[in-house]
Design a protein around this motif. Sequence first.
Motif, PDB file in Angstrom:
ATOM      1  N   ALA A 210      26.790  -6.095 -20.502  1.00  0.00           N
ATOM      2  CA  ALA A 210      25.802  -5.529 -21.422  1.00  0.00           C
ATOM      3  C   ALA A 210      24.548  -6.388 -21.509  1.00  0.00           C
ATOM      4  O   ALA A 210      23.474  -5.885 -21.828  1.00  0.00           O
ATOM      5  N   GLN A 211      24.659  -7.691 -21.232  1.00  0.00           N
ATOM      6  CA  GLN A 211      23.508  -8.588 -21.333  1.00  0.00           C
ATOM      7  C   GLN A 211      22.710  -8.679 -20.039  1.00  0.00           C
ATOM      8  O   GLN A 211      21.607  -9.216 -20.039  1.00  0.00           O
ATOM      9  N   ASP A 212      23.257  -8.160 -18.958  1.00  0.00           N
ATOM     10  CA  ASP A 212      22.601  -8.250 -17.661  1.00  0.00           C
ATOM     11  C   ASP A 212      21.659  -7.057 -17.472  1.00  0.00           C
ATOM     12  O   ASP A 212      22.104  -5.912 -17.460  1.00  0.00           O
ATOM     13  N   PRO A 213      20.352  -7.284 -17.338  1.00  0.00           N
ATOM     14  CA  PRO A 213      19.425  -6.154 -17.158  1.00  0.00           C
ATOM     15  C   PRO A 213      19.586  -5.467 -15.808  1.00  0.00           C
ATOM     16  O   PRO A 213      19.108  -4.352 -15.623  1.00  0.00           O
ATOM     17  N   LEU A 259      38.935   9.228 -16.529  1.00  0.00           N
ATOM     18  CA  LEU A 259      38.005   8.397 -15.774  1.00  0.00           C
ATOM     19  C   LEU A 259      38.378   6.927 -15.988  1.00  0.00           C
ATOM     20  O   LEU A 259      38.427   6.450 -17.123  1.00  0.00           O
ATOM     21  N   VAL A 260      38.664   6.237 -14.896  1.00  0.00           N
ATOM     22  CA  VAL A 260      39.104   4.846 -14.968  1.00  0.00           C
ATOM     23  C   VAL A 260      37.913   3.927 -14.732  1.00  0.00           C
ATOM     24  O   VAL A 260      37.222   4.028 -13.703  1.00  0.00           O
ATOM     25  N   PHE A 261      37.658   3.029 -15.676  1.00  0.00           N
ATOM     26  CA  PHE A 261      36.576   2.051 -15.564  1.00  0.00           C
ATOM     27  C   PHE A 261      37.178   0.738 -15.051  1.00  0.00           C
ATOM     28  O   PHE A 261      38.063   0.163 -15.677  1.00  0.00           O
ATOM     29  N   LYS A 262      36.658   0.256 -13.918  1.00  0.00           N
ATOM     30  CA  LYS A 262      37.168  -0.958 -13.296  1.00  0.00           C
ATOM     31  C   LYS A 262      36.076  -2.016 -13.207  1.00  0.00           C
ATOM     32  O   LYS A 262      34.893  -1.703 -13.081  1.00  0.00           O
ATOM     33  N   PHE A 287      33.656  -1.377 -22.658  1.00  0.00           N
ATOM     34  CA  PHE A 287      33.910  -1.899 -21.318  1.00  0.00           C
ATOM     35  C   PHE A 287      33.368  -3.316 -21.189  1.00  0.00           C
ATOM     36  O   PHE A 287      34.044  -4.224 -20.684  1.00  0.00           O
ATOM     37  N   SER A 288      32.122  -3.519 -21.626  1.00  0.00           N
ATOM     38  CA  SER A 288      31.492  -4.829 -21.522  1.00  0.00           C
ATOM     39  C   SER A 288      32.276  -5.876 -22.299  1.00  0.00           C
ATOM     40  O   SER A 288      32.492  -6.997 -21.821  1.00  0.00           O
ATOM     41  N   GLN A 289      32.704  -5.536 -23.499  1.00  0.00           N
ATOM     42  CA  GLN A 289      33.449  -6.489 -24.326  1.00  0.00           C
ATOM     43  C   GLN A 289      34.780  -6.864 -23.699  1.00  0.00           C
ATOM     44  O   GLN A 289      35.195  -8.026 -23.742  1.00  0.00           O
ATOM     45  N   GLN A 290      35.458  -5.884 -23.106  1.00  0.00           N
ATOM     46  CA  GLN A 290      36.794  -6.139 -22.576  1.00  0.00           C
ATOM     47  C   GLN A 290      36.791  -6.895 -21.249  1.00  0.00           C
ATOM     48  O   GLN A 290      37.795  -7.522 -20.899  1.00  0.00           O
ATOM     49  N   CYS A 291      35.691  -6.849 -20.508  1.00  0.00           N
ATOM     50  CA  CYS A 291      35.659  -7.594 -19.244  1.00  0.00           C
ATOM     51  C   CYS A 291      34.753  -8.823 -19.320  1.00  0.00           C
ATOM     52  O   CYS A 291      34.430  -9.426 -18.299  1.00  0.00           O
ATOM     53  N   ASP A 292      34.359  -9.196 -20.530  1.00  0.00           N
ATOM     54  CA  ASP A 292      33.518 -10.376 -20.738  1.00  0.00           C
ATOM     55  C   ASP A 292      34.414 -11.617 -20.825  1.00  0.00           C
ATOM     56  O   ASP A 292      35.087 -11.837 -21.822  1.00  0.00           O
ATOM     57  N   ARG A 293      34.415 -12.424 -19.782  1.00  0.00           N
ATOM     58  CA  ARG A 293      35.262 -13.622 -19.748  1.00  0.00           C
ATOM     59  C   ARG A 293      34.563 -14.855 -20.320  1.00  0.00           C
ATOM     60  O   ARG A 293      35.204 -15.896 -20.485  1.00  0.00           O
ATOM     61  N   TYR A 294      33.281 -14.748 -20.603  1.00  0.00           N
ATOM     62  CA  TYR A 294      32.515 -15.942 -20.946  1.00  0.00           C
ATOM     63  C   TYR A 294      32.074 -15.999 -22.408  1.00  0.00           C
ATOM     64  O   TYR A 294      31.218 -16.815 -22.751  1.00  0.00           O
ATOM     65  N   GLY A 295      32.659 -15.162 -23.271  1.00  0.00           N
ATOM     66  CA  GLY A 295      32.269 -15.201 -24.677  1.00  0.00           C
ATOM     67  C   GLY A 295      32.526 -16.558 -25.309  1.00  0.00           C
ATOM     68  O   GLY A 295      31.678 -17.114 -26.015  1.00  0.00           O
ATOM     69  N   GLY A 296      33.708 -17.126 -25.060  1.00  0.00           N
ATOM     70  CA  GLY A 296      34.029 -18.447 -25.602  1.00  0.00           C
ATOM     71  C   GLY A 296      33.137 -19.532 -25.044  1.00  0.00           C
ATOM     72  O   GLY A 296      32.719 -20.443 -25.766  1.00  0.00           O
ATOM     73  N   PHE A 297      32.826 -19.447 -23.764  1.00  0.00           N
ATOM     74  CA  PHE A 297      31.959 -20.449 -23.138  1.00  0.00           C
ATOM     75  C   PHE A 297      30.547 -20.367 -23.695  1.00  0.00           C
ATOM     76  O   PHE A 297      29.894 -21.394 -23.908  1.00  0.00           O
ATOM     77  N   ARG A 298      30.045 -19.148 -23.969  1.00  0.00           N
ATOM     78  CA  ARG A 298      28.712 -19.003 -24.582  1.00  0.00           C
ATOM     79  C   ARG A 298      28.697 -19.637 -25.967  1.00  0.00           C
ATOM     80  O   ARG A 298      27.746 -20.341 -26.323  1.00  0.00           O
ATOM     81  N   GLN A 299      29.739 -19.373 -26.757  1.00  0.00           N
ATOM     82  CA  GLN A 299      29.798 -19.947 -28.103  1.00  0.00           C
ATOM     83  C   GLN A 299      29.825 -21.475 -28.045  1.00  0.00           C
ATOM     84  O   GLN A 299      29.119 -22.151 -28.809  1.00  0.00           O
ATOM     85  N   PHE A 300      30.630 -22.003 -27.130  1.00  0.00           N
ATOM     86  CA  PHE A 300      30.735 -23.462 -27.042  1.00  0.00           C
ATOM     87  C   PHE A 300      29.427 -24.072 -26.553  1.00  0.00           C
ATOM     88  O   PHE A 300      29.035 -25.157 -27.001  1.00  0.00           O
TER      89      PHE A 300
END
Length: 491
Positions: A210-213, A259-262, A287-300
């Motif tokens: 969601a953050q990537d233009p 419809l399957v989102f991958k 979709f963006s929230q569930q495949c976002d692996r870097y939320g914790g790293f951004r916060q830290f």
Amino acid sequence: MGYGVKIIFSGLAVAQLLSLLHVRLSNIRYYEKLMAIRDAGYLAIPASGAMERLSAFGSAFWGGLFFTLSVGLCLTFIGMGAAWIWDRILKRDRRFIVSALVFWLGLVLLLNSGGFSILATSYVLVIPPLVFGLSARRMPQSQDRNAAKKGLAHIVCFILLAGLGSGHLTASGFSLIRDHLLLTHPVGIHLNNLYYTHTLYAAQVFKSPAQDPMRTCRISVSDADLSGRLRRVMLSCRYLVTDRSDVADLEIAGDRQALVFKSHGREILTVSHTELMRKPGKTLKAFSQQCDRYGGFRQFTFLSLLLVSGLCIYLILWLPFRLIFSMMPNRTAASFFPIAACLIAGSVGIFVLQARKPPVFSPAALKAALSSGAADQRVEALKYAVRNREDIGRFGVQDRMAHSPHMPERYWLVRALAFSHAPSTYETVLTLLDDPQINVAYTAFDVLARRGERQAVGEILKRIERSEHWYVQLYACSALRRLGWKQSASR
């Protein structure tokens, strides 16, 4: 303190190696995706020279330096602090190691709260244990019986000042520091330009879809009518449709019922055609929230910036007092007086900053200040115009100010022009699109969008192709979207 400097540099050296690898791999992946976007006929951001720098070693080095001086430095301080507490306060009680391990594992879990990332995890796995081990091994025997008390006094002073100034060390607080401190001095402007030139290469590492233009989508359904509908919906939600699965952030497969989102081959969620068409934004957000692996790293990373910034400010405040009181014959007083003076001076400074009121101008005084021969007075008048949304176009001073050699004047001028309705100011804003200062140029694009200048779309597109700055191009692309321009593969 010599041992401490060596250990800090050791921690930073390891952090730079990790962050260099992290940003380098991210740059290569993003460059390949942008090439696919450009080849499909879309406008790729970054474009031209800024895109080519993704493949250069220098962009990875400088982008990695952002993580080194935030995450790396924070973890280095944590490792050194833990070793100091274990040695000076707990006298190397081994039970502390258990608590340290729990804290360490907690950091690992925080960084992986959205999903496991080996590169993000490597910072925590490597830096704190390394620094803790080096510190514990090389820490000299203390001859000062008050060492533990001094350390605790520093900690208490820092916490108190951080609590008092916590309202300023926020995202908006960093903007205030930029606007009112960095952009007022040549050295500050240079540091500001380094930040805006290189940090997007680091920021791209941990962006969610969601953050990537430049987010991309591949549609893998056999129904031609459904495929066309999905293509239109995804383009309207700013997903660029591509046929390449290797560069697609999202792949949609299945049929109307399911419809399957991958994400890179991993199934994230399943929705019906009807649900997607009714609320596409909600589905894509999930979709963006569930495949976002870097939320914790951004916060830290943000917490690291706050901690490191706070410690730097504290050291700048404490060191002069340390030098002054070091001449006292009483060594205990020479140790504790600088801390007390630092607390008093810091508290007074924070209260003065909070109580400070900006100047107020009457209409006549505002006109006179904008035409003043003193650049500082003109800047203060422009700041007042921004705070109060004053239309400075009626004073006819914008053309002269747009060519001022005083950069802060041009910066505050373009911000003030966002509130002007005078037709003559449009050309001034176009002039400022080409300003050599990054902050002025990207703000000018934002101003065009805020004013709703749809006739500027062509001018913006031309500037994107000419600009060498990713940050400027990013704001230009955002302005295009806000003015109603849409991406299409046949542009």
